[in-house]
Design a protein around this motif. Sequence first.
Motif, PDB file in Angstrom:
ATOM      1  N   PRO A 180       0.820  -1.310  -0.072  1.00 56.71           N
ATOM      2  CA  PRO A 180      -0.133  -0.134  -0.051  1.00 56.71           C
ATOM      3  C   PRO A 180       0.960   1.091  -0.241  1.00 56.71           C
ATOM      4  CG  PRO A 180      -0.860  -1.567   1.565  1.00 56.71           C
ATOM      5  CD  PRO A 180       0.453  -2.088   1.025  1.00 56.71           C
ATOM      6  N   ARG A 181       0.568   2.234  -0.893  1.00 58.00           N
ATOM      7  CA  ARG A 181       1.400   3.231  -1.070  1.00 58.00           C
ATOM      8  C   ARG A 181       0.454   4.300  -0.808  1.00 58.00           C
ATOM      9  NH1 ARG A 181       6.308   2.857  -0.626  1.00 58.00           N
ATOM     10  NH2 ARG A 181       5.000   1.689   1.268  1.00 58.00           N
ATOM     11  N   VAL A 182      -0.760   4.543  -1.245  1.00 60.21           N
ATOM     12  CA  VAL A 182      -1.459   5.778  -0.865  1.00 60.21           C
ATOM     13  C   VAL A 182      -2.966   5.171  -0.538  1.00 60.21           C
ATOM     14  CG1 VAL A 182      -2.608   7.618  -1.864  1.00 60.21           C
ATOM     15  CG2 VAL A 182      -0.447   7.198  -2.630  1.00 60.21           C
ATOM     16  N   PHE A 257       2.425   7.003   7.568  1.00 57.98           N
ATOM     17  CA  PHE A 257       2.906   5.532   8.103  1.00 57.98           C
ATOM     18  C   PHE A 257       4.319   5.196   8.073  1.00 57.98           C
ATOM     19  CE2 PHE A 257      -1.610   5.711   7.021  1.00 57.98           C
ATOM     20  CZ  PHE A 257      -2.502   5.452   8.244  1.00 57.98           C
ATOM     21  N   PRO A 258       4.807   4.180   9.022  1.00 59.17           N
ATOM     22  CA  PRO A 258       6.003   3.964   9.118  1.00 59.17           C
ATOM     23  C   PRO A 258       6.686   3.087   7.720  1.00 59.17           C
ATOM     24  CG  PRO A 258       5.087   3.370  11.034  1.00 59.17           C
ATOM     25  CD  PRO A 258       3.811   3.816  10.046  1.00 59.17           C
ATOM     26  N   SER A 259       5.511   2.445   6.955  1.00 61.14           N
ATOM     27  CA  SER A 259       5.938   1.762   5.896  1.00 61.14           C
ATOM     28  C   SER A 259       5.937   2.783   4.798  1.00 61.14           C
ATOM     29  CB  SER A 259       4.931   0.849   5.437  1.00 61.14           C
ATOM     30  OG  SER A 259       3.941   1.469   5.283  1.00 61.14           O
ATOM     31  N   GLY A 260       6.102   3.906   4.693  1.00 63.00           N
ATOM     32  CA  GLY A 260       5.997   5.041   3.739  1.00 63.00           C
ATOM     33  C   GLY A 260       4.626   5.210   3.019  1.00 63.00           C
ATOM     34  N   ALA A 261       3.514   4.622   3.396  1.00 58.37           N
ATOM     35  CA  ALA A 261       2.222   4.506   3.034  1.00 58.37           C
ATOM     36  C   ALA A 261       1.572   6.040   3.492  1.00 58.37           C
ATOM     37  CB  ALA A 261       1.385   3.563   3.585  1.00 58.37           C
ATOM     38  N   LEU A 262       0.826   6.895   2.672  1.00 57.85           N
ATOM     39  CA  LEU A 262       0.530   8.030   3.000  1.00 57.85           C
ATOM     40  C   LEU A 262      -0.962   7.826   2.946  1.00 57.85           C
ATOM     41  CD1 LEU A 262       2.721  10.739   1.055  1.00 57.85           C
ATOM     42  CD2 LEU A 262       2.946   9.983   3.286  1.00 57.85           C
ATOM     43  N   ALA A 263      -1.890   8.691   3.672  1.00 62.18           N
ATOM     44  CA  ALA A 263      -3.216   8.671   3.664  1.00 62.18           C
ATOM     45  C   ALA A 263      -3.618  10.007   3.468  1.00 62.18           C
ATOM     46  CB  ALA A 263      -3.849   7.823   4.905  1.00 62.18           C
TER      47      ALA A 263
ATOM     48  N   VAL B 231      -1.057  25.865   1.552  1.00 62.44           N
ATOM     49  CA  VAL B 231      -0.801  24.561   1.095  1.00 62.44           C
ATOM     50  C   VAL B 231      -0.061  23.776   2.293  1.00 62.44           C
ATOM     51  CG1 VAL B 231       1.357  25.225   0.103  1.00 62.44           C
ATOM     52  CG2 VAL B 231       0.431  23.149  -0.692  1.00 62.44           C
ATOM     53  N   THR B 232      -0.637  22.481   2.318  1.00 56.75           N
ATOM     54  CA  THR B 232       0.252  21.587   3.213  1.00 56.75           C
ATOM     55  C   THR B 232       0.572  20.489   2.478  1.00 56.75           C
ATOM     56  OG1 THR B 232      -1.685  20.354   3.983  1.00 56.75           O
ATOM     57  CG2 THR B 232      -1.248  22.443   5.431  1.00 56.75           C
ATOM     58  N   ALA B 233       1.755  20.021   2.735  1.00 55.53           N
ATOM     59  CA  ALA B 233       2.259  18.801   1.806  1.00 55.53           C
ATOM     60  C   ALA B 233       2.994  17.806   2.929  1.00 55.53           C
ATOM     61  CB  ALA B 233       3.003  19.324   0.774  1.00 55.53           C
ATOM     62  N   VAL B 234       2.885  16.492   2.510  1.00 55.49           N
ATOM     63  CA  VAL B 234       3.626  15.433   3.069  1.00 55.49           C
ATOM     64  C   VAL B 234       4.250  14.540   2.029  1.00 55.49           C
ATOM     65  CG1 VAL B 234       1.521  13.977   3.448  1.00 55.49           C
ATOM     66  CG2 VAL B 234       3.491  13.394   4.689  1.00 55.49           C
ATOM     67  N   GLU B 235       5.580  14.274   2.114  1.00 52.67           N
ATOM     68  CA  GLU B 235       6.416  13.444   1.309  1.00 52.67           C
ATOM     69  C   GLU B 235       6.832  12.115   1.738  1.00 52.67           C
ATOM     70  OE1 GLU B 235      10.088  15.265  -0.282  1.00 52.67           O
ATOM     71  OE2 GLU B 235      10.564  13.273  -0.834  1.00 52.67           O
ATOM     72  N   ALA B 236       6.815  11.140   0.679  1.00 47.80           N
ATOM     73  CA  ALA B 236       7.328   9.725   1.297  1.00 47.80           C
ATOM     74  C   ALA B 236       8.068   9.344  -0.121  1.00 47.80           C
ATOM     75  CB  ALA B 236       6.005   8.972   1.436  1.00 47.80           C
ATOM     76  N   PHE B 244      14.764   6.722  -6.871  1.00 47.24           N
ATOM     77  CA  PHE B 244      14.415   7.898  -6.318  1.00 47.24           C
ATOM     78  C   PHE B 244      15.694   8.412  -5.326  1.00 47.24           C
ATOM     79  CE2 PHE B 244      10.129   5.570  -6.227  1.00 47.24           C
ATOM     80  CZ  PHE B 244       9.657   6.221  -7.175  1.00 47.24           C
ATOM     81  N   ARG B 245      16.802   8.157  -6.004  1.00 45.12           N
ATOM     82  CA  ARG B 245      18.098   8.724  -5.500  1.00 45.12           C
ATOM     83  C   ARG B 245      18.099  10.463  -5.570  1.00 45.12           C
ATOM     84  NH1 ARG B 245      21.084   4.941  -8.563  1.00 45.12           N
ATOM     85  NH2 ARG B 245      21.367   3.098  -7.156  1.00 45.12           N
ATOM     86  N   GLU B 246      17.393  11.039  -6.530  1.00 44.54           N
ATOM     87  CA  GLU B 246      17.314  12.491  -6.718  1.00 44.54           C
ATOM     88  C   GLU B 246      16.121  13.123  -6.872  1.00 44.54           C
ATOM     89  OE1 GLU B 246      19.607  13.633 -10.209  1.00 44.54           O
ATOM     90  OE2 GLU B 246      21.252  12.236  -9.845  1.00 44.54           O
ATOM     91  N   VAL B 247      14.955  12.563  -6.945  1.00 43.65           N
ATOM     92  CA  VAL B 247      13.925  13.122  -6.770  1.00 43.65           C
ATOM     93  C   VAL B 247      12.678  12.290  -5.870  1.00 43.65           C
ATOM     94  CG1 VAL B 247      14.185  13.930  -9.291  1.00 43.65           C
ATOM     95  CG2 VAL B 247      12.882  11.800  -8.976  1.00 43.65           C
ATOM     96  N   GLU B 248      11.684  13.131  -5.649  1.00 49.01           N
ATOM     97  CA  GLU B 248      10.721  12.524  -4.821  1.00 49.01           C
ATOM     98  C   GLU B 248       9.784  11.537  -5.510  1.00 49.01           C
ATOM     99  OE1 GLU B 248      10.233  15.587  -6.078  1.00 49.01           O
ATOM    100  OE2 GLU B 248       8.025  15.637  -6.563  1.00 49.01           O
ATOM    101  N   ASP B 249       9.211  10.462  -4.806  1.00 49.80           N
ATOM    102  CA  ASP B 249       8.159   9.333  -5.200  1.00 49.80           C
ATOM    103  C   ASP B 249       6.974  10.195  -4.807  1.00 49.80           C
ATOM    104  OD1 ASP B 249       6.494   7.415  -5.400  1.00 49.80           O
ATOM    105  OD2 ASP B 249       7.504   6.344  -3.765  1.00 49.80           O
ATOM    106  N   ARG B 250       6.346  10.212  -3.543  1.00 51.60           N
ATOM    107  CA  ARG B 250       5.061  10.637  -3.524  1.00 51.60           C
ATOM    108  C   ARG B 250       5.363  12.001  -2.823  1.00 51.60           C
ATOM    109  NH1 ARG B 250       4.010   6.314  -0.189  1.00 51.60           N
ATOM    110  NH2 ARG B 250       5.936   5.741  -0.710  1.00 51.60           N
TER     111      ARG B 250
END
Lengths: 365, 365
Positions: A180-182, A257-263, B231-236, B244-250
């Motif tokens: 699960p990612r999102v 979440f710790p796994s990197g999943a975001l909600a 805006v509020t944001a959260v990255e994983a 994803f060495r250089e850029v963000e995933d989610r």
Amino acid sequence: MMTPTRRSLMKLGAAAAGLAPASALAAQAPDRRLGYAIVGLGGYADVILPRFAECRHSRVTALVSGSPEKARRYAERYGVPERGLYTYETFDSIRDNPDVDIVYVVLPNGMHHEYTLRAAAAGKHVMCEKPMANTAAEAEEMIAACRAAGRKLMIGYRCHFEAANREAMRIARSGEIGRPRVVTAEHGFTIGDPAQWRLNRALAGGGSLMDIGIYSLQAARYLTGEEPVEVTAVEATDRSDPRFREVEDRINFQLRFPSGALANCVSSYGSNHNRFRVVGDKGWVDAEPATAYSGNRLRRLKDWRTEDHPVPEAPQNQFSAQLDHLSQCVMTGVEPIVAGEEGLRDMRIIKAIYLSAREHRAVSL
Amino acid sequence: MMTPTRRSLMKLGAAAAGLAPASALAAQAPDRRLGYAIVGLGGYADVILPRFAECRHSRVTALVSGSPEKARRYAERYGVPERGLYTYETFDSIRDNPDVDIVYVVLPNGMHHEYTLRAAAAGKHVMCEKPMANTAAEAEEMIAACRAAGRKLMIGYRCHFEAANREAMRIARSGEIGRPRVVTAEHGFTIGDPAQWRLNRALAGGGSLMDIGIYSLQAARYLTGEEPVEVTAVEATDRSDPRFREVEDRINFQLRFPSGALANCVSSYGSNHNRFRVVGDKGWVDAEPATAYSGNRLRRLKDWRTEDHPVPEAPQNQFSAQLDHLSQCVMTGVEPIVAGEEGLRDMRIIKAIYLSAREHRAVSL
């Protein structure tokens, strides 16, 4: 025979609680029915009471209401004897009623704390509606009171007993959609009458988040099987709207979440929402409606096609299964899969969500 | 005849830009085709080039590629004369090619700035793919350069020309679903080859947000017709993943709009998403797929039932309509509905999203 089962249930922990083998527990419970007292004959009692007919281990033996006339009317409909009728003033004498094993608190949120404490003091086990209390501090007291009295405390998280939600949990945690990612989870409705208790801060403890947004929070947690470590939230409330003088309208939030999943979660009193989706790196499962009293529907993305996914047949509806679960736990000594601690976890996260919205910053958990 | 139309288009402003009467503009444009130079013969050029066949006011007259062999192959397929073939070294001599009116920059993001400036210096109008640049500062220079050269600058926001998206905008802004209260917009795909330019920070300017999350941002803006104020944001991002060495995933984000509408947006390189929903206080409209090259589908909630909503017939596909729009704007002197300023707005919000995720706090706009 019981010890391994109890141990294995315990081992599952909070995160996997929703997947506990309820049927195994049912098999162990003696073939008798524990007696429930329903405290509060409002709209949700009308949803609960007819469901005892489908219970195997539960029956209604008492009613608590401010209106003796209403209590008598309900008693007649649901076969509750005269000696099982109480007012809020006479409630504490329920300790002397051997027909009552469990007190189900279906009152406005702000009264959960008081009636849970009084029920525990009367030596009864407690089912308490969600949200468990107005604050995390109250929730802690409720847990402590039931523990001190040697009584079970369970929170009315019905979705843990609902077939579509259980199947979504299974799929999300099985690897079938990858990791699960999102998660997106959206719950809301356009609330009406400004005079109702849900819009009164003292009775409701808050606005949409306490009442309906908690379903989004729960879904994010039980679908991932994880506990969030960070929350960000944003609120939008028109204080000139007579409905929202005391409590919030919309409060949307993001969980990490710790796994990197975001909600991404929606909580609204200004618009209608009832769905969730778990997107893994190999597919997704979603539900809409997701947490309705009946008719929840699942879909999956499989081989790049969206398909309806059948909801497995369940031996009981979610309400009867929930009622019987606590009866079975009481009879077998096992902890409920949604015990007071589960309610407390939500209360702590809800507190963080409110803090994040108020201070416009992320809050670590 | 032209002045009132230009004024009325201007008056619409950025927020309502997507609803500008493109057909009225088409009617005013002379019946001829302006010449496009396509700069960069990568994957997206393969999407664009076949669409000239359906254009009324646009044709391809030049190709710019690092590979003369590839350029010749494409020239043969699309009827481009030998004199219209350029390398990156010879590109500036395009100023002497009267067949070229517009340069369409289809290069990796990190090259948009340079080639827009060189195109403007060559006296050409510019279509530039999204995201407009790697930074808001670059975007500002691009706008200034085109303005100083007296040339149009348009950003390749194709969804503004796509029938399902235009219909969703119309519904969302018409009052048919009441006031928009919550927008959810989710875009993402599971990205593959770690060696591709999209995963190189210098070339891409960022990760999923620059590439695919920008569709969620755009949708939230064009569906509400408003500009976000917070805006509020959260990255994983798993930095141990070679992609994803250089850029963000989610990087998921929430937007607050002046009307009180809130948007929950998903941007992912780790999972597949392509949908949006606008929920008003009287119903909703949604799309899934929402921003695909073709086959976008709409649904509405009406009288408590979810219905498929037909996508209106459009005279042109989104790509041809986008190409012709700039040609028509050049011929009539009208500003494009998605001019450089529209790209700059996104770049400023994207900057705020990255800042919010990095500093774990809400950012005001």
